[in-house]
Write an enzyme that holds these catalytic residues in place. Structure first.
Site, PDB file in Angstrom:
ATOM      1  N   ASN A 149       0.805  -1.229   0.000  1.00 12.35           N
ATOM      2  CA  ASN A 149       0.000   0.000   0.000  1.00 12.35           C
ATOM      3  C   ASN A 149       0.836   1.277   0.000  1.00 12.35           C
ATOM      4  OD1 ASN A 149       0.580  -1.013   2.573  1.00 12.35           O
ATOM      5  ND2 ASN A 149      -1.020   0.208   3.514  1.00 12.35           N
ATOM      6  N   GLU A 247       3.503  -4.840  12.388  1.00 10.11           N
ATOM      7  CA  GLU A 247       2.565  -3.719  12.222  1.00 10.11           C
ATOM      8  C   GLU A 247       1.461  -4.251  11.319  1.00 10.11           C
ATOM      9  OE1 GLU A 247       0.451  -1.158  10.951  1.00 10.11           O
ATOM     10  OE2 GLU A 247       2.092  -0.280   9.777  1.00 10.11           O
ATOM     11  N   CYS A 281      -3.402   1.232   6.776  1.00 12.96           N
ATOM     12  CA  CYS A 281      -3.693   0.503   8.013  1.00 12.96           C
ATOM     13  C   CYS A 281      -4.442   1.402   8.999  1.00 12.96           C
ATOM     14  CB  CYS A 281      -2.411  -0.037   8.617  1.00 12.96           C
ATOM     15  SG  CYS A 281      -1.116   1.191   8.761  1.00 12.96           S
ATOM     16  N   GLU A 459       7.311   1.141  15.745  1.00 11.95           N
ATOM     17  CA  GLU A 459       8.279   1.688  14.800  1.00 11.95           C
ATOM     18  C   GLU A 459       8.340   3.190  14.999  1.00 11.95           C
ATOM     19  OE1 GLU A 459       6.521  -0.566  11.112  1.00 11.95           O
ATOM     20  OE2 GLU A 459       8.684  -0.344  10.853  1.00 11.95           O
TER      21      GLU A 459
HETATM   22  O1  TXE Z   1      -0.951  -8.946   2.775  1.00 11.17           O
HETATM   23  P1  TXE Z   1       0.175  -9.885   3.321  1.00 11.17           P
HETATM   24  P2  TXE Z   1      -1.812  -9.002   1.456  1.00 11.17           P
HETATM   25  C1  TXE Z   1      -4.093  -6.240   5.119  1.00 11.17           C
HETATM   26  C2  TXE Z   1      -5.280  -5.777   4.298  1.00 11.17           C
HETATM   27  C3  TXE Z   1      -5.172  -6.626   3.088  1.00 11.17           C
HETATM   28  C4  TXE Z   1      -4.738  -7.929   3.690  1.00 11.17           C
HETATM   29  C5  TXE Z   1      -4.078  -8.894   2.754  1.00 11.17           C
HETATM   30  O2  TXE Z   1      -6.456  -6.034   4.993  1.00 11.17           O
HETATM   31  O3  TXE Z   1      -6.389  -6.749   2.417  1.00 11.17           O
HETATM   32  O4  TXE Z   1      -3.813  -7.555   4.694  1.00 11.17           O
HETATM   33  O5  TXE Z   1      -3.103  -8.225   1.973  1.00 11.17           O
HETATM   34  C6  TXE Z   1       4.488 -11.170   2.540  1.00 11.17           C
HETATM   35  N1  TXE Z   1       6.061 -15.366   5.038  1.00 11.17           N
HETATM   36  N2  TXE Z   1      -2.928  -5.395   4.942  1.00 11.17           N
HETATM   37  O6  TXE Z   1      -2.220 -10.385   1.098  1.00 11.17           O
HETATM   38  O7  TXE Z   1      -0.006 -11.291   2.860  1.00 11.17           O
HETATM   39  C7  TXE Z   1       3.927 -10.658   1.233  1.00 11.17           C
HETATM   40  O8  TXE Z   1       4.643 -11.209   0.146  1.00 11.17           O
HETATM   41  C8  TXE Z   1       6.674 -14.186   4.857  1.00 11.17           C
HETATM   42  C9  TXE Z   1      -2.657  -4.437   5.976  1.00 11.17           C
HETATM   43  O9  TXE Z   1      -1.081  -8.246   0.434  1.00 11.17           O
HETATM   44  O10 TXE Z   1       0.222  -9.625   4.766  1.00 11.17           O
HETATM   45  C10 TXE Z   1       4.121  -9.168   1.410  1.00 11.17           C
HETATM   46  O11 TXE Z   1       5.478  -8.831   1.165  1.00 11.17           O
HETATM   47  N3  TXE Z   1       6.131 -13.169   4.173  1.00 11.17           N
HETATM   48  C11 TXE Z   1      -1.411  -3.718   5.786  1.00 11.17           C
HETATM   49  C12 TXE Z   1       3.811  -8.969   2.891  1.00 11.17           C
HETATM   50  O12 TXE Z   1       3.955 -10.257   3.479  1.00 11.17           O
HETATM   51  C13 TXE Z   1       4.909 -13.344   3.653  1.00 11.17           C
HETATM   52  C14 TXE Z   1      -0.754  -3.647   4.518  1.00 11.17           C
HETATM   53  C15 TXE Z   1       2.414  -8.441   3.174  1.00 11.17           C
HETATM   54  O13 TXE Z   1       1.477  -9.302   2.581  1.00 11.17           O
HETATM   55  C16 TXE Z   1       4.204 -14.566   3.799  1.00 11.17           C
HETATM   56  C17 TXE Z   1      -1.109  -4.691   3.593  1.00 11.17           C
HETATM   57  C18 TXE Z   1       4.838 -15.600   4.530  1.00 11.17           C
HETATM   58  N4  TXE Z   1       4.253 -16.765   4.738  1.00 11.17           N
HETATM   59  C19 TXE Z   1      -2.172  -5.510   3.825  1.00 11.17           C
HETATM   60  N5  TXE Z   1       3.002 -14.450   3.169  1.00 11.17           N
HETATM   61  C20 TXE Z   1      -0.975  -2.700   6.761  1.00 11.17           C
HETATM   62  N6  TXE Z   1      -0.857  -3.043   8.042  1.00 11.17           N
HETATM   63  O14 TXE Z   1      -0.677  -1.573   6.375  1.00 11.17           O
HETATM   64  C21 TXE Z   1       2.955 -13.203   2.643  1.00 11.17           C
HETATM   65  N7  TXE Z   1       4.101 -12.532   2.920  1.00 11.17           N
END
Ligand code: TXE
Length: 479
Positions: A149, A247, A281, A459
């Site tokens: 994001n 986070e 977030c 952070e």
């Molecule tokens: O997030 P992921 P996604 C929330 C938001 C969104 C939902 C899913 O609700 O709709 O999460 O989004 C990596 N081991 N937020 O699927 O999966 C992945 O490659 C290690 C909130 O995109 O959490 C990416 O680099 N890493 C939020 C990172 O994790 C892994 C921001 C985030 O992806 C992994 C984004 C694993 N097993 C989404 N699986 C905020 N807090 O700002 C995935 N990743």
């Protein structure tokens, strides 16, 4: 052409499956990017470990390390447009917001350069014939796993303090937004950061994450992303007994009290949820309003939401672009359908915009939903899209109880002209950040993180540098 990535001291094409990134505003392919095999991940981590342990990094005085961060900050400013364009292409944020975020990334490096120069060790009170000095040591290699994001700000927020603290960083960007991370790595290289101190491993989380986190060189992980992924990473970190800073998501309450300046509050609410298409977030996704003012406030919000200009991210008049991917738009649409099924009334939005410029992009209209209670699925789960739910409240006790009735605890906004009420409610809300008569103001100098399932650790600020260090107490006998 397949793009290379920096690992093991050089830019390699990787022998993993090639990753394609897509422009969510047009559906076009942005880039094909190489990804590492498990062996290449292992080599990169070993090289990062050697780079972190080498005298030319480990033994630098903090003010010497600071010079690298100052240079990176200046190089980011010089190449800010490249960073802004890279992010815009991949997550579809309006170019003007991407430019602000590139400037913020430069400021983050500058802040941690200054922190490096000024943070002090501690001499605790002496309880015997000895003098104790508490120093702060780096972990060695830190894994930074980031979402799509706002990669520009989030990666700076992890990489800058981790380097300032004396570590090497292995960055695993989101598979949706890899170009900004590669651009940042080029900038760091140009600024003279020694090889191996910033590695970028592109690829899907499920492919890279488990191999990366199993590597013994990784001594700490800093993650921003969804709560379920965070939980899985915490599980791995627990088994390995390494610290994890997490986070995670939010379902933040935005509160308008009856004595608030309503037009100003409504502006804050609109920006708080729709800026960046709600993919933040801290998005204020649940709006609490006094029951008697519900209809008046909804009418103002609907008018403002309908005035928001959707468009191509490059458009000078564009307020908001598309969602970050077509897949994510499907998810947002499903949530709005779920709200309708639970009896929600869509006061505005609830559909894709119509027009040739929107046809192939992942666009969705800013949406306001009324008529639900806080237990509805859309009021409990993070949608991460441009969807605001308006909930009436009767009194302060009801308000605080309902606002806190969520698994999350990231942020909160309160609009009122009575500072005593603001203080009282701010102290009662489970959230790591509370804004009063403003929303989404973020300072690199203030700690940031979540209560409850919104995360662990803080952070930013000086603690944001300590996050990447471990305390060591050294005793000298004095008698
Ligand atoms: O997030 P992921 P996604 C929330 C938001 C969104 C939902 C899913 O609700 O709709 O999460 O989004 C990596 N081991 N937020 O699927 O999966 C992945 O490659 C290690 C909130 O995109 O959490 C990416 O680099 N890493 C939020 C990172 O994790 C892994 C921001 C985030 O992806 C992994 C984004 C694993 N097993 C989404 N699986 C905020 N807090 O700002 C995935 N990743």
């Amino acid at each position: 052409m397949v793009l290379n990535f920096p690992a093991s001291g050089r830019w390699i094409s990787g022998s993993g499956q090639v990753l394609k990134t897509v422009n969510p505003a047009t559906g076009d392919i942005n880039a094909e990017i190489g990804t590492p095999s498990p062996e290449e991940i292992a080599d990169a981590c070993i090289f990062a470990h050697q780079s972190a342990a080498s005298d030319s990094w480990r033994k630098l005085k903090p003010h010497e390390r600071a010079t690298y961060l100052y240079r990176i900050s200046a190089a980011i400013t010089e190449d800010a447009e490249d960073l802004a364009q890279a992010q815009m292409l991949e997550n579809g944020k309006a170019l003007k917001e991407c430019r602000q975020q590139a400037a913020s990334a430069a400021a983050t490096f500058r802040y941690y350069a200054a922190a490096c120069e000024t943070l002090e060790s501690i001499v605790p009170p002496n309880r015997g014939n000895y003098l104790t000095v508490t120093t702060y040591e780096p972990y060695g290699v830190v894994a930074a796993i980031t979402p799509w994001n706002s990669p520009l700000t989030m990666e700076a927020q992890k990489v800058a303090p981790a380097l300032a603290a004396g570590n090497a960083v292995v960055l695993k960007p989101s598979e949706v937004t890899t170009l900004p991370s590669l651009t940042l790595a080029r900038i760091c290289e140009k600024a003279g950061l020694p090889a191996g101190l910033l590695t970028v491993l592109p690829g899907y989380g499920r492919d890279i994450g488990p191999t990366l986190l199993a590597r013994p060189e990784i001594r700490m992980v800093s993650f921003t992303g969804g709560t379920e992924t965070g939980r899985a990473i915490a599980g791995v970190a627990a088994k390995r007994l390494i610290p994890a800073a997490l986070e995670l998501g939010g379902k933040s309450p935005h509160i308008i009290l009856d004595d608030a300046d309503i037009p100003a509050a409504c502006d804050g609410v609109i920006d708080g949820i729709f800026e960046g298409m709600g993919q933040s977030c801290v998005a204020g996704s649940r709006l609490f309003v006094p029951r008697a003012k519900h209809d008046q406030i909804v009418a103002i919000l609907v008018e403002k939401a309908e005035a928001i200009r959707l468009g191509q991210p490059t458009g000078p008049d564009t307020d908001i672009g598309p969602l970050s991917s077509h897949h994510h738009r499907d998810k947002v649409e499903e949530y709005v359908e779920a709200a309708r099924k639970e009896g929600g009334i869509v006061a505005t939005g609830g559909s894709r915009p119509v027009g040739a410029q929107f046809d192939s992009g992942a666009f969705y209209r800013p949406t306001i939903i009324t008529g639900l209670t806080n237990s509805a699925r859309v009021c409990q789960e993070e949608i991460f899209g441009p969807v605001l739910c308006v909930l009436p409240f009767d009194d302060e006790d009801d308000l605080v109880a309902t606002a806190n009735d969520t698994a999350f605890g990231l942020a909160c906004g309160i609009w009122t002209s009575d500072y005593r009420r603001a203080w009282r409610i701010a102290r009662s809300i489970d959230a790591g950040t509370v804004w009063i008569n403003t929303y989404k103001q973020l300072s690199i100098a203030a700690p940031f993180g979540g209560f409850k399932e919104s995360g662990i650790g803080r952070e930013k600020g000086l603690q944001g540098m300590r996050l990447y260090q471990q305390a060591k107490s050294i005793y000298f006998a004095t008698a």
